[in-house]
Design a protein around this motif. Structure first.
Motif, PDB file in Angstrom:
ATOM      1  N   MET A 140       0.892  -1.207  -0.038  1.00  0.00           N
ATOM      2  CA  MET A 140       0.093   0.009   0.013  1.00  0.00           C
ATOM      3  C   MET A 140       0.933   1.326   0.043  1.00  0.00           C
ATOM      4  SD  MET A 140      -2.947   1.240   2.605  1.00  0.00           S
ATOM      5  CE  MET A 140      -1.845   2.317   3.755  1.00  0.00           C
ATOM      6  N   LYS A 141       0.533   2.068  -1.021  1.00  0.00           N
ATOM      7  CA  LYS A 141       1.401   3.331  -0.805  1.00  0.00           C
ATOM      8  C   LYS A 141       1.136   4.161   0.437  1.00  0.00           C
ATOM      9  CE  LYS A 141       2.130   7.597  -3.574  1.00  0.00           C
ATOM     10  NZ  LYS A 141       1.456   8.806  -4.496  1.00  0.00           N
ATOM     11  N   LYS A 142       2.297   4.813   1.039  1.00  0.00           N
ATOM     12  CA  LYS A 142       2.302   5.470   2.105  1.00  0.00           C
ATOM     13  C   LYS A 142       1.625   6.951   2.103  1.00  0.00           C
ATOM     14  CE  LYS A 142       6.248   3.765   4.315  1.00  0.00           C
ATOM     15  NZ  LYS A 142       7.505   3.958   5.076  1.00  0.00           N
ATOM     16  N   LEU A 143       0.725   7.380   3.121  1.00  0.00           N
ATOM     17  CA  LEU A 143       0.123   8.555   2.913  1.00  0.00           C
ATOM     18  C   LEU A 143       1.300   9.716   3.138  1.00  0.00           C
ATOM     19  CD1 LEU A 143      -2.474   7.950   5.440  1.00  0.00           C
ATOM     20  CD2 LEU A 143      -3.111   8.381   3.161  1.00  0.00           C
ATOM     21  N   GLN A 144       0.997  10.718   2.124  1.00  0.00           N
ATOM     22  CA  GLN A 144       2.124  11.980   2.192  1.00  0.00           C
ATOM     23  C   GLN A 144       1.631  12.811   3.081  1.00  0.00           C
ATOM     24  OE1 GLN A 144       4.975  11.225  -0.030  1.00  0.00           O
ATOM     25  NE2 GLN A 144       4.189   9.435   0.496  1.00  0.00           N
ATOM     26  N   VAL A 145       2.568  13.049   4.067  1.00  0.00           N
ATOM     27  CA  VAL A 145       1.839  14.386   4.933  1.00  0.00           C
ATOM     28  C   VAL A 145       2.730  15.588   4.905  1.00  0.00           C
ATOM     29  CG1 VAL A 145       1.818  14.670   7.640  1.00  0.00           C
ATOM     30  CG2 VAL A 145       0.782  12.660   6.630  1.00  0.00           C
ATOM     31  N   GLY A 146       2.251  16.719   5.136  1.00  0.00           N
ATOM     32  CA  GLY A 146       2.781  17.969   5.223  1.00  0.00           C
ATOM     33  C   GLY A 146       2.614  18.515   6.611  1.00  0.00           C
ATOM     34  N   VAL A 147       3.674  19.150   7.234  1.00  0.00           N
ATOM     35  CA  VAL A 147       3.707  19.484   8.581  1.00  0.00           C
ATOM     36  C   VAL A 147       3.626  21.054   8.621  1.00  0.00           C
ATOM     37  CG1 VAL A 147       4.797  19.898  11.024  1.00  0.00           C
ATOM     38  CG2 VAL A 147       4.336  17.388   9.850  1.00  0.00           C
ATOM     39  N   ILE A 148       2.949  21.926   8.809  1.00  0.00           N
ATOM     40  CA  ILE A 148       2.766  23.390   8.783  1.00  0.00           C
ATOM     41  C   ILE A 148       3.167  24.160   9.922  1.00  0.00           C
ATOM     42  CG2 ILE A 148       1.254  25.457   8.028  1.00  0.00           C
ATOM     43  CD1 ILE A 148      -0.143  23.429   6.355  1.00  0.00           C
ATOM     44  N   GLY A 149       4.118  24.642  10.247  1.00  0.00           N
ATOM     45  CA  GLY A 149       4.783  25.216  11.427  1.00  0.00           C
ATOM     46  C   GLY A 149       5.744  24.159  12.106  1.00  0.00           C
ATOM     47  N   CYS A 150       7.137  24.706  12.138  1.00  0.00           N
ATOM     48  CA  CYS A 150       8.157  23.709  12.655  1.00  0.00           C
ATOM     49  C   CYS A 150       8.514  24.010  13.978  1.00  0.00           C
ATOM     50  CB  CYS A 150       9.166  23.834  11.662  1.00  0.00           C
ATOM     51  SG  CYS A 150       8.843  22.891  10.257  1.00  0.00           S
ATOM     52  N   GLY A 151       7.672  24.487  15.042  1.00  0.00           N
ATOM     53  CA  GLY A 151       8.258  24.669  16.362  1.00  0.00           C
ATOM     54  C   GLY A 151       8.161  23.538  17.119  1.00  0.00           C
ATOM     55  N   SER A 152       8.229  23.668  18.458  1.00  0.00           N
ATOM     56  CA  SER A 152       8.364  22.489  19.370  1.00  0.00           C
ATOM     57  C   SER A 152       7.441  21.653  19.358  1.00  0.00           C
ATOM     58  CB  SER A 152       8.257  23.178  20.953  1.00  0.00           C
ATOM     59  OG  SER A 152       9.769  23.995  21.183  1.00  0.00           O
ATOM     60  N   ILE A 153       6.010  22.059  19.082  1.00  0.00           N
ATOM     61  CA  ILE A 153       5.046  20.898  18.980  1.00  0.00           C
ATOM     62  C   ILE A 153       5.309  19.811  17.869  1.00  0.00           C
ATOM     63  CG2 ILE A 153       3.155  22.029  17.923  1.00  0.00           C
ATOM     64  CD1 ILE A 153       2.607  19.941  21.046  1.00  0.00           C
ATOM     65  N   ALA A 154       5.569  20.490  16.923  1.00  0.00           N
ATOM     66  CA  ALA A 154       6.030  19.869  15.697  1.00  0.00           C
ATOM     67  C   ALA A 154       7.252  18.858  15.747  1.00  0.00           C
ATOM     68  CB  ALA A 154       6.329  20.871  14.471  1.00  0.00           C
ATOM     69  N   GLN A 155       8.277  19.462  16.534  1.00  0.00           N
ATOM     70  CA  GLN A 155       9.368  18.847  16.439  1.00  0.00           C
ATOM     71  C   GLN A 155       9.366  17.816  17.600  1.00  0.00           C
ATOM     72  OE1 GLN A 155      12.872  21.622  17.109  1.00  0.00           O
ATOM     73  NE2 GLN A 155      12.102  23.153  15.625  1.00  0.00           N
ATOM     74  N   HIS A 156       8.686  17.831  18.851  1.00  0.00           N
ATOM     75  CA  HIS A 156       8.580  16.939  19.649  1.00  0.00           C
ATOM     76  C   HIS A 156       7.367  15.988  19.606  1.00  0.00           C
ATOM     77  CE1 HIS A 156      12.118  18.589  21.781  1.00  0.00           C
ATOM     78  NE2 HIS A 156      11.442  19.914  21.618  1.00  0.00           N
ATOM     79  N   ARG A 157       6.376  16.300  18.916  1.00  0.00           N
ATOM     80  CA  ARG A 157       5.351  15.257  19.008  1.00  0.00           C
ATOM     81  C   ARG A 157       4.953  15.017  17.384  1.00  0.00           C
ATOM     82  NH1 ARG A 157       2.715  17.250  23.753  1.00  0.00           N
ATOM     83  NH2 ARG A 157       4.400  16.949  25.210  1.00  0.00           N
ATOM     84  N   ILE A 208       7.714  29.794   8.262  1.00  0.00           N
ATOM     85  CA  ILE A 208       8.089  31.128   7.931  1.00  0.00           C
ATOM     86  C   ILE A 208       9.451  31.606   8.241  1.00  0.00           C
ATOM     87  CG2 ILE A 208       5.686  32.338   8.161  1.00  0.00           C
ATOM     88  CD1 ILE A 208       6.701  33.597  11.074  1.00  0.00           C
ATOM     89  N   VAL A 209      10.017  30.743   9.047  1.00  0.00           N
ATOM     90  CA  VAL A 209      11.744  30.773   9.163  1.00  0.00           C
ATOM     91  C   VAL A 209      12.369  29.665   8.260  1.00  0.00           C
ATOM     92  CG1 VAL A 209      13.461  30.766  10.902  1.00  0.00           C
ATOM     93  CG2 VAL A 209      11.351  31.572  11.637  1.00  0.00           C
ATOM     94  N   LYS A 210      12.557  30.161   7.096  1.00  0.00           N
ATOM     95  CA  LYS A 210      13.299  29.201   6.359  1.00  0.00           C
ATOM     96  C   LYS A 210      14.125  28.400   6.699  1.00  0.00           C
ATOM     97  CE  LYS A 210      14.335  28.917   1.179  1.00  0.00           C
ATOM     98  NZ  LYS A 210      15.062  27.897   1.416  1.00  0.00           N
ATOM     99  N   THR A 211      15.223  29.015   7.430  1.00  0.00           N
ATOM    100  CA  THR A 211      16.348  28.001   8.113  1.00  0.00           C
ATOM    101  C   THR A 211      15.704  26.892   8.796  1.00  0.00           C
ATOM    102  OG1 THR A 211      16.481  29.783   9.688  1.00  0.00           O
ATOM    103  CG2 THR A 211      18.025  29.953   7.892  1.00  0.00           C
ATOM    104  N   ARG A 212      14.892  27.206   9.769  1.00  0.00           N
ATOM    105  CA  ARG A 212      14.244  26.164  10.451  1.00  0.00           C
ATOM    106  C   ARG A 212      13.712  25.161   9.466  1.00  0.00           C
ATOM    107  NH1 ARG A 212       9.908  28.619  14.213  1.00  0.00           N
ATOM    108  NH2 ARG A 212      11.972  29.603  15.028  1.00  0.00           N
ATOM    109  N   ALA A 213      12.649  25.458   8.509  1.00  0.00           N
ATOM    110  CA  ALA A 213      12.142  24.577   7.549  1.00  0.00           C
ATOM    111  C   ALA A 213      13.161  23.629   6.887  1.00  0.00           C
ATOM    112  CB  ALA A 213      10.975  25.232   6.906  1.00  0.00           C
ATOM    113  N   ASP A 214      13.935  24.431   6.492  1.00  0.00           N
ATOM    114  CA  ASP A 214      15.181  23.642   5.704  1.00  0.00           C
ATOM    115  C   ASP A 214      16.003  22.617   6.517  1.00  0.00           C
ATOM    116  OD1 ASP A 214      14.730  24.992   3.544  1.00  0.00           O
ATOM    117  OD2 ASP A 214      16.402  26.455   3.796  1.00  0.00           O
ATOM    118  N   GLU A 215      16.130  22.819   7.957  1.00  0.00           N
ATOM    119  CA  GLU A 215      16.693  22.164   8.665  1.00  0.00           C
ATOM    120  C   GLU A 215      16.142  20.912   8.914  1.00  0.00           C
ATOM    121  OE1 GLU A 215      17.975  24.144  12.350  1.00  0.00           O
ATOM    122  OE2 GLU A 215      19.280  25.375  11.378  1.00  0.00           O
ATOM    123  N   ILE A 216      14.558  20.930   9.450  1.00  0.00           N
ATOM    124  CA  ILE A 216      13.892  19.993   9.505  1.00  0.00           C
ATOM    125  C   ILE A 216      13.304  19.179   8.374  1.00  0.00           C
ATOM    126  CG2 ILE A 216      11.403  19.442  10.373  1.00  0.00           C
ATOM    127  CD1 ILE A 216      12.887  20.520  12.504  1.00  0.00           C
TER     128      ILE A 216
END
Length: 342
Positions: free
Chosen positions: A1-18, A37-45
């Motif tokens: 089965m093909k995996k579901l493709q997910v996008g995470v909008i907002g890369c703060g702590s709740i996204a990073q830890h949960r 909105i912080v491009k460097t943060r999005a790029d790192e994640i």
């Protein structure tokens, strides 16, 4: 089965830890995109998860390969982004509080209905084993009529948790709309509704900013709640519990007292009127003290609802009913009157 493709909008702590770690641990999912909105943060994640990095929500939503998104942004953006994502044909998992007004919450629910996509609100306290067990015990009738309760959620504040520390949006009224009551109080309004199996119909409150002088939102609140069958109790939400987190609930019933997350070892203790004490060691509640690395079940339940085409585990309506109690608490504090939700 093909995996579901997910996008995470907002890369703060709740996204990073949960959200991101739990998506990565789910075999049915591929983290395909992240946005901040912080491009460097999005790029790192993005590099960490092998995902595509976006600076624009609109661009991410235009990606037809994305099946679902997590909305992990400041509170004021929850509704507009969720609505746009649903209209773009994506399933949505939105952080709490789901919106900053009942009208926005209703629009989210309507967008989900019209799109035929899932809308889930991330109220993880429903999935804590002690809470689910307490609900089961109360529903069985074995402890008789419930008379009262007290529930609290407090910790030293989000500055130690947020990626931006004291500069976090959590403390800005324009972005957060509400402070400790939105961060912590809404968890407990949802929990009490879930455990009791009843709606809250009347609310009174004191809501203050007393501990975080730099904040423009509340950091301490105490509410009095009344359920539809007449159960009365208190709810406290605070960013001023300076030494230790408190995430406990006590329910006073006819034949027993139930203590939820009030003991460091036994996550549920039932003290019967007969003198019998039953202790349940069910595993502890998620805590910011531990970095939030234990599985909250929110992601797994969301993914399962999509894969199995089941009803959302915490629907938009449920999220709205929990939000309404918080909004009523704000109104009560401002008007110095009890607020009816009937």
């Amino acid at each position: 089965m093909k995996k579901l493709q997910v996008g995470v909008i907002g890369c703060g702590s709740i996204a990073q830890h949960r959200h991101l770690p739990e998506y990565a641990a789910n075999k049915q999912i591929e983290v395909a995109a992240v946005c901040d909105i912080v491009k460097t943060r999005a790029d790192e994640i993005a590099a960490l998860y092998g995902a595509v990095s976006y600076e624009s929500v609109e661009e991410l939503l235009q990606n037809k390969e994305i099946n679902a998104v997590s909305v992990c942004t400041p509170n004021y953006l929850h509704a507009p982004i969720s609505i746009a994502a649903l209209k773009a044909g994506k399933h949505v998992l939105c952080e709490k509080p789901m919106a900053t007004s009942r009208e926005d919450a209703e629009q989210m629910i309507e967008a989900a209905r019209e799109s035929g996509k899932k809308l889930m609100i991330a109220h993880n306290q429903r999935f804590v084993p002690s809470h689910a067990k307490a609900r089961e015990i109360l529903a069985s009738g074995e402890v008789g009529k419930v008379y009262s309760f007290r529930t609290a959620f407090g910790h030293p504040g989000p500055e130690a948790w947020s990626v931006d520390g004291k500069d976090s949006w959590f403390f800005e009224k324009e972005k957060a709309f509400i402070g400790a009551m939105g961060d912590l109080g809404v968890h407990k309004t949802d929990l009490i509704r879930y455990v009791l199996g009843e709606e809250i119909v009347e609310v009174g409150s004191f809501v203050e900013t007393s501990a975080k002088e730099f904040a423009t939102v509340d950091d301490n609140a105490v509410c009095i709640l009344k359920s539809e069958s007449g159960i009365i109790g208190t709810l406290a939400a605070s960013w001023a519990y300076t030494a230790k987190e408190d995430n406990s609930t006590i329910i006073y019933a006819e034949k027993a007292i139930l203590r939820l997350e009030d003991d460091p070892v036994n996550s549920l203790v039932v003290q019967y009127q007969t003198g019998e004490i039953v202790k349940y060691e069910l595993g502890g509640i998620q805590s910011n003290d531990e970095g939030g690395q234990s599985n909250s079940q929110v992601i797994d339940r969301f993914v399962d609802s999509i894969a199995s085409d089941k009803e959302s585990p915490v629907s938009g309506l449920e999220g709205m009913n929990s939000l309404q109690v918080v909004l009523a608490a704000l109104e009560s504090n401002e008007t110095k009157k009890m607020i009816s939700l009937r």
